[in-house]
Design a protein around this motif. Structure first.
Motif, short mmCIF file in Angstrom:
data_model
loop_
_atom_site.label_atom_id
_atom_site.label_comp_id
_atom_site.label_asym_id
_atom_site.label_seq_id
_atom_site.Cartn_x
_atom_site.Cartn_y
_atom_site.Cartn_z
N THR A 35 42.54 40.20 35.77
CA THR A 35 42.18 39.78 37.11
C THR A 35 42.04 38.27 37.18
OG1 THR A 35 41.08 41.89 37.54
CG2 THR A 35 40.47 40.06 38.96
N HIS A 36 41.44 37.68 36.16
CA HIS A 36 41.28 36.22 36.09
C HIS A 36 42.65 35.53 36.06
CE1 HIS A 36 39.86 32.28 34.88
NE2 HIS A 36 40.66 32.34 33.84
N HIS A 37 43.55 36.03 35.23
CA HIS A 37 44.87 35.39 35.12
C HIS A 37 45.70 35.58 36.39
CE1 HIS A 37 44.10 34.07 31.14
NE2 HIS A 37 43.93 35.29 30.68
N ILE A 38 45.56 36.70 37.04
CA ILE A 38 46.25 36.90 38.32
C ILE A 38 45.69 35.95 39.37
CG2 ILE A 38 46.69 38.54 40.20
CD1 ILE A 38 46.76 40.73 37.95
N ASP A 39 44.38 35.74 39.34
CA ASP A 39 43.78 34.76 40.25
C ASP A 39 44.32 33.36 39.98
OD1 ASP A 39 41.87 33.97 42.34
OD2 ASP A 39 40.81 32.99 40.68
N LEU A 40 44.47 33.02 38.70
CA LEU A 40 45.05 31.72 38.35
C LEU A 40 46.49 31.61 38.87
CD1 LEU A 40 43.75 31.14 34.71
CD2 LEU A 40 42.97 30.02 36.81
N LEU A 41 47.25 32.69 38.76
CA LEU A 41 48.60 32.70 39.33
C LEU A 41 48.55 32.44 40.83
CD1 LEU A 41 50.34 35.71 37.54
CD2 LEU A 41 51.07 33.32 37.45
N ARG A 42 47.65 33.13 41.49
CA ARG A 42 47.53 33.01 42.94
C ARG A 42 47.18 31.58 43.36
NH1 ARG A 42 45.28 37.29 43.44
NH2 ARG A 42 46.92 38.44 44.44
N ARG A 43 46.39 30.89 42.55
CA ARG A 43 45.96 29.53 42.90
C ARG A 43 46.88 28.45 42.35
NH1 ARG A 43 40.93 28.30 40.77
NH2 ARG A 43 40.98 30.00 39.28
N ALA A 44 47.86 28.82 41.53
CA ALA A 44 48.76 27.82 40.93
C ALA A 44 49.57 27.12 42.02
CB ALA A 44 49.69 28.49 39.92
N ARG A 45 49.61 25.80 41.93
CA ARG A 45 50.37 25.02 42.90
C ARG A 45 51.48 24.22 42.23
NH1 ARG A 45 48.58 28.36 45.52
NH2 ARG A 45 46.92 28.20 47.03
N ASP A 47 54.48 24.27 38.77
CA ASP A 47 55.19 25.10 37.80
C ASP A 47 54.40 25.29 36.51
OD1 ASP A 47 57.29 25.37 39.57
OD2 ASP A 47 58.55 23.89 38.59
N ALA A 48 53.76 24.23 36.03
CA ALA A 48 53.06 24.30 34.75
C ALA A 48 51.89 25.28 34.81
CB ALA A 48 52.56 22.92 34.33
N ASN A 49 51.09 25.23 35.86
CA ASN A 49 49.96 26.15 35.97
C ASN A 49 50.42 27.59 36.15
OD1 ASN A 49 48.18 24.03 35.72
ND2 ASN A 49 47.77 23.87 37.90
N TRP A 50 51.46 27.78 36.95
CA TRP A 50 52.03 29.12 37.16
C TRP A 50 52.53 29.68 35.83
CZ3 TRP A 50 52.43 32.69 41.00
CH2 TRP A 50 53.43 33.65 40.91
N HIS A 51 53.28 28.87 35.11
CA HIS A 51 53.87 29.28 33.84
C HIS A 51 52.77 29.63 32.82
CE1 HIS A 51 57.25 29.42 31.03
NE2 HIS A 51 56.47 28.83 30.16
#
Length: 105
Positions: A35-45, A47-51
């Motif tokens: 859930t934490h990592h999916i939240d990080l995906l959702r907030r990624a703005r 490419d590096a954070n998304w990746h």
């Protein structure tokens, strides 16, 4: 992905035996971390954070034997930050674990 919850339960039972308290604790740890990592995906703005978040989610799912989540993380790696289709499918998959309602707002 109706098999996901069962796959996680089977992997945990194989790893720790029939201790229901330990299985529940490990299952909770998986759900919390995913859930934490999916939240990080959702907030990624960017490419590096998304990746980074997708790699962490893929590793977590693979370590718990949850192939469907791992596959979705791979799709995230191939996609652009904020991909709504991948995020929606991750939400649906995690809804099976009781992490949050399958249809997030």
């Amino acid at each position: 992905m109706a098999y996901e919850s069962g796959a996680l339960n089977a992997a945990l039972a194989a790893a720790v035996g029939s201790d229901p308290v330990l299985v529940a604790e490990l299952r909770g740890a998986f759900v919390e971390s995913a859930t934490h990592h999916i939240d990080l995906l959702r907030r990624a703005r960017c490419d590096a954070n998304w990746h980074f978040a997708a790699l962490r989610l893929r590793s977590l799912a693979a370590s718990f034997g949850v192939q469907g989540i791992s596959d979705l993380a791979d799709r995230a790696l191939d996609g652009a930050p904020g991909d709504p289709v991948v995020l929606r499918e991750l939400d649906t998959a995690m809804g099976e674990f009781g992490a949050y309602p399958a249809q997030r707002q």
